[in-house]
Design an enzyme around this catalytic site. Structure first.
Site, PDB file in Angstrom:
ATOM      1  CB  ALA A   1      42.935  -7.891   1.786  1.00 20.59           C
TER       2      ALA A   1
ATOM      3  N   GLY B   1      44.498  -5.314   5.651  1.00 23.24           N
ATOM      4  CA  GLY B   1      43.312  -4.850   5.054  1.00 23.24           C
ATOM      5  C   GLY B   1      42.753  -4.156   6.483  1.00 23.24           C
TER       6      GLY B   1
ATOM      7  CD  GLU C   1      46.315  -2.148   3.956  1.00 23.27           C
ATOM      8  OE1 GLU C   1      45.827  -2.802   4.123  1.00 23.27           O
ATOM      9  OE2 GLU C   1      47.465  -1.228   3.341  1.00 23.27           O
TER      10      GLU C   1
ATOM     11  CD  GLU D   1      49.332  -6.377   3.865  1.00 23.85           C
ATOM     12  OE1 GLU D   1      50.040  -6.636   4.441  1.00 23.85           O
ATOM     13  OE2 GLU D   1      48.442  -5.646   4.422  1.00 23.85           O
TER      14      GLU D   1
HETATM   15  N1  CAA Z   1      40.662 -13.774   4.479  1.00 24.05           N
HETATM   16  C1  CAA Z   1      40.385 -14.815   4.072  1.00 24.05           C
HETATM   17  N2  CAA Z   1      40.166 -16.038   5.405  1.00 24.05           N
HETATM   18  C2  CAA Z   1      40.541 -15.319   6.349  1.00 24.05           C
HETATM   19  C3  CAA Z   1      41.395 -14.414   6.303  1.00 24.05           C
HETATM   20  C4  CAA Z   1      41.543 -13.589   5.803  1.00 24.05           C
HETATM   21  N3  CAA Z   1      42.276 -12.602   5.652  1.00 24.05           N
HETATM   22  N4  CAA Z   1      42.069 -14.425   7.896  1.00 24.05           N
HETATM   23  C5  CAA Z   1      40.937 -15.407   8.521  1.00 24.05           C
HETATM   24  N5  CAA Z   1      40.452 -15.962   7.409  1.00 24.05           N
HETATM   25  C6  CAA Z   1      39.798 -17.293   8.114  1.00 24.05           C
HETATM   26  C7  CAA Z   1      40.548 -18.460   7.719  1.00 24.05           C
HETATM   27  O1  CAA Z   1      40.465 -18.832   6.587  1.00 24.05           O
HETATM   28  C8  CAA Z   1      39.374 -19.842   8.679  1.00 24.05           C
HETATM   29  O2  CAA Z   1      38.474 -19.608   7.730  1.00 24.05           O
HETATM   30  P1  CAA Z   1      38.206 -21.893   7.451  1.00 24.05           P
HETATM   31  O3  CAA Z   1      37.361 -22.292   9.137  1.00 24.05           O
HETATM   32  O4  CAA Z   1      37.293 -21.693   6.984  1.00 24.05           O
HETATM   33  O5  CAA Z   1      39.237 -22.069   7.779  1.00 24.05           O
HETATM   34  C9  CAA Z   1      38.718 -18.911   9.637  1.00 24.05           C
HETATM   35  O6  CAA Z   1      39.176 -17.646   8.755  1.00 24.05           O
HETATM   36  C10 CAA Z   1      39.607 -18.463  11.167  1.00 24.05           C
HETATM   37  O7  CAA Z   1      41.144 -18.563  10.961  1.00 24.05           O
HETATM   38  P2  CAA Z   1      41.873 -19.171  11.456  1.00 24.05           P
HETATM   39  O8  CAA Z   1      41.457 -20.503  11.036  1.00 24.05           O
HETATM   40  O9  CAA Z   1      43.264 -19.405  10.610  1.00 24.05           O
HETATM   41  O10 CAA Z   1      41.910 -18.352  12.887  1.00 24.05           O
HETATM   42  P3  CAA Z   1      43.142 -18.173  13.995  1.00 24.05           P
HETATM   43  O11 CAA Z   1      42.888 -17.794  15.247  1.00 24.05           O
HETATM   44  O12 CAA Z   1      44.301 -19.460  14.151  1.00 24.05           O
HETATM   45  O13 CAA Z   1      44.349 -17.336  13.609  1.00 24.05           O
HETATM   46  C11 CAA Z   1      45.447 -15.296  12.507  1.00 24.05           C
HETATM   47  C12 CAA Z   1      43.525 -16.142  13.660  1.00 24.05           C
HETATM   48  C13 CAA Z   1      46.882 -15.057  12.906  1.00 24.05           C
HETATM   49  C14 CAA Z   1      44.265 -14.243  12.545  1.00 24.05           C
HETATM   50  C15 CAA Z   1      44.697 -15.709  11.250  1.00 24.05           C
HETATM   51  O14 CAA Z   1      43.520 -16.237  11.016  1.00 24.05           O
HETATM   52  C16 CAA Z   1      45.489 -14.633   9.508  1.00 24.05           C
HETATM   53  O15 CAA Z   1      46.433 -14.971   9.823  1.00 24.05           O
HETATM   54  N6  CAA Z   1      44.676 -14.704   9.102  1.00 24.05           N
HETATM   55  C17 CAA Z   1      45.189 -13.886   7.482  1.00 24.05           C
HETATM   56  C18 CAA Z   1      45.736 -12.676   8.105  1.00 24.05           C
HETATM   57  C19 CAA Z   1      46.203 -12.250   6.920  1.00 24.05           C
HETATM   58  O16 CAA Z   1      47.055 -12.176   6.365  1.00 24.05           O
HETATM   59  N7  CAA Z   1      46.205 -10.239   6.586  1.00 24.05           N
HETATM   60  C20 CAA Z   1      46.838  -9.707   5.446  1.00 24.05           C
HETATM   61  C21 CAA Z   1      45.920 -10.066   4.351  1.00 24.05           C
HETATM   62  S1  CAA Z   1      46.281  -9.559   2.787  1.00 24.05           S
HETATM   63  C22 CAA Z   1      45.469  -7.778   2.778  1.00 24.05           C
HETATM   64  O17 CAA Z   1      45.008  -7.428   3.410  1.00 24.05           O
HETATM   65  C23 CAA Z   1      46.533  -6.580   1.959  1.00 24.05           C
HETATM   66  C24 CAA Z   1      45.748  -5.835   1.502  1.00 24.05           C
HETATM   67  O18 CAA Z   1      46.978  -4.931   2.764  1.00 24.05           O
HETATM   68  C25 CAA Z   1      44.450  -5.144   1.352  1.00 24.05           C
END
Ligand code: CAA
Length: 270
Positions: free
Chosen positions: A75, A120, A123, A143
């Site tokens: 998400a 997500g 999912e 999450e």
């Molecule tokens: N939402 C919004 N932006 C996101 C994102 C997300 N889920 N995941 C990554 N991004 C963005 C980052 O903020 C970053 O943006 P900027 O360049 O503007 O800073 C860009 O994408 C690149 O990401 P990273 O620099 O973090 O890339 P990385 O290679 O170092 O790491 C990653 C990759 C491990 C996937 C890391 O981005 C991460 O942990 N992302 C979040 C994953 C997460 O927690 N997902 C679950 C979300 S909650 C959910 O999904 C609830 C549900 O069930 C509905």
């Protein structure tokens, strides 16, 4: 068939296989409201064509994948920071409808997971009929690390794929599975060395599907989804109804006729 241009999706049709690519690589394809809206419109368009085509079946299978190094990283965390609890409920419900729309498509949908499938993203993949992965894929429901819980179906579908024990461990810890572990856990059906091989593999499977009766494939998909998790006797009752329905199709008449005539069937698709 032609699709309009979507802000966050790419679409491509080759040999009756529609590929939908989530295309927001700068945010690792996170499921913003805009992505969800585009998915709604795109799935509506496929569903309309398949329910009004009177046996033409211009799409026999769908592949969902992601642009760049992620499948979908979840998400949209940035967008969620401004959401009220009621907004969050609406966001969750809306994406639930997208996952149900994928299940309701009368053709198989393969998630071709090229990279991160987190929250997500995992999912979304689990809403597809089959998950294929490249060696670069990783899966997880992180999450709890954000003070959140799964909102797009993970609490329900992850145990269905990997069983309740591993699902609990993954949901309590947020631990990621690499592609190999995801395959051993039953989440991933087939693993490929490269993303090109992954897409070729998904195409090959859907080419095989395209040689079968469209009506029967649609009915099998509907039956599998309708019986999932039901007590055996209730599931078997639904299967008997599906068997009855198959006997009323032109595809059944053609398939059985062709077998006995030692010919290749030419399915009318009805
Ligand atoms: N939402 C919004 N932006 C996101 C994102 C997300 N889920 N995941 C990554 N991004 C963005 C980052 O903020 C970053 O943006 P900027 O360049 O503007 O800073 C860009 O994408 C690149 O990401 P990273 O620099 O973090 O890339 P990385 O290679 O170092 O790491 C990653 C990759 C491990 C996937 C890391 O981005 C991460 O942990 N992302 C979040 C994953 C997460 O927690 N997902 C679950 C979300 S909650 C959910 O999904 C609830 C549900 O069930 C509905």
């Amino acid at each position: 068939m032609q699709f309009p241009a979507y802000a966050t999706l790419l679409t491509d049709i080759r040999d009756t296989v529609l590929t939908i690519t989530v295309n927001r690589p700068d945010a690792l394809n996170a499921l913003s409201s805009r992505v969800i809206e585009d998915l709604e419109h795109c799935l509506d368009a496929v569903s309309d064509v398949l329910t009004n085509d009177d046996g033409a079946w211009p799409v026999r299978g769908v592949i969902i994948t992601g642009a760049g190094k992620a499948f979908v990283a979840g998400a949209d965390i940035r967008e969620m920071t401004a959401m009220s609890p009621d907004d969050a409920h609406a966001y969750s419900s809306r994406m639930h409808q997208v996952t149900l729309a994928i299940e309701q498509l009368p053709v198989p949908v393969i998630a071709a997971v090229n990279g991160f499938a987190l929250g997500g993203g995992c999912e979304l993949a689990m809403a597809c009929d089959v998950i294929y992965a490249a060696s670069t894929a990783s899966f997880g429901q992180p999450e709890v690390s954000l003070g959140l819980v799964p909102g797009f179906g993970g609490s329900v579908r992850l145990p269905q794929y990997v069983g309740p024990g591993l699902a609990r461990e993954l949901l309590f810890t947020g631990r990621r599975l690499d592609a190999g572990e995801a395959q051993r856990a039953g989440l991933v059906t087939a693993l490929f060395d490269t993303v090109d091989d992954l897409l070729d593999g998904a195409h090959s499977t859907l080419a095989l599907v395209a040689r079968q009766s469209p009506a029967a494939v649609a009915l099998v998909k509907r039956t599998l989804i309708a019986t999932l998790g039901l007590p055996t006797d209730e599931g078997l009752a639904i299967e008997a109804e599906s068997f009855r329905t198959a006997f009323a199709t032109e595809d059944k008449a053609e398939g059985t006729r062709a077998f006995l005539a030692k010919e290749h069937p030419s399915f009318p698709g009805r």
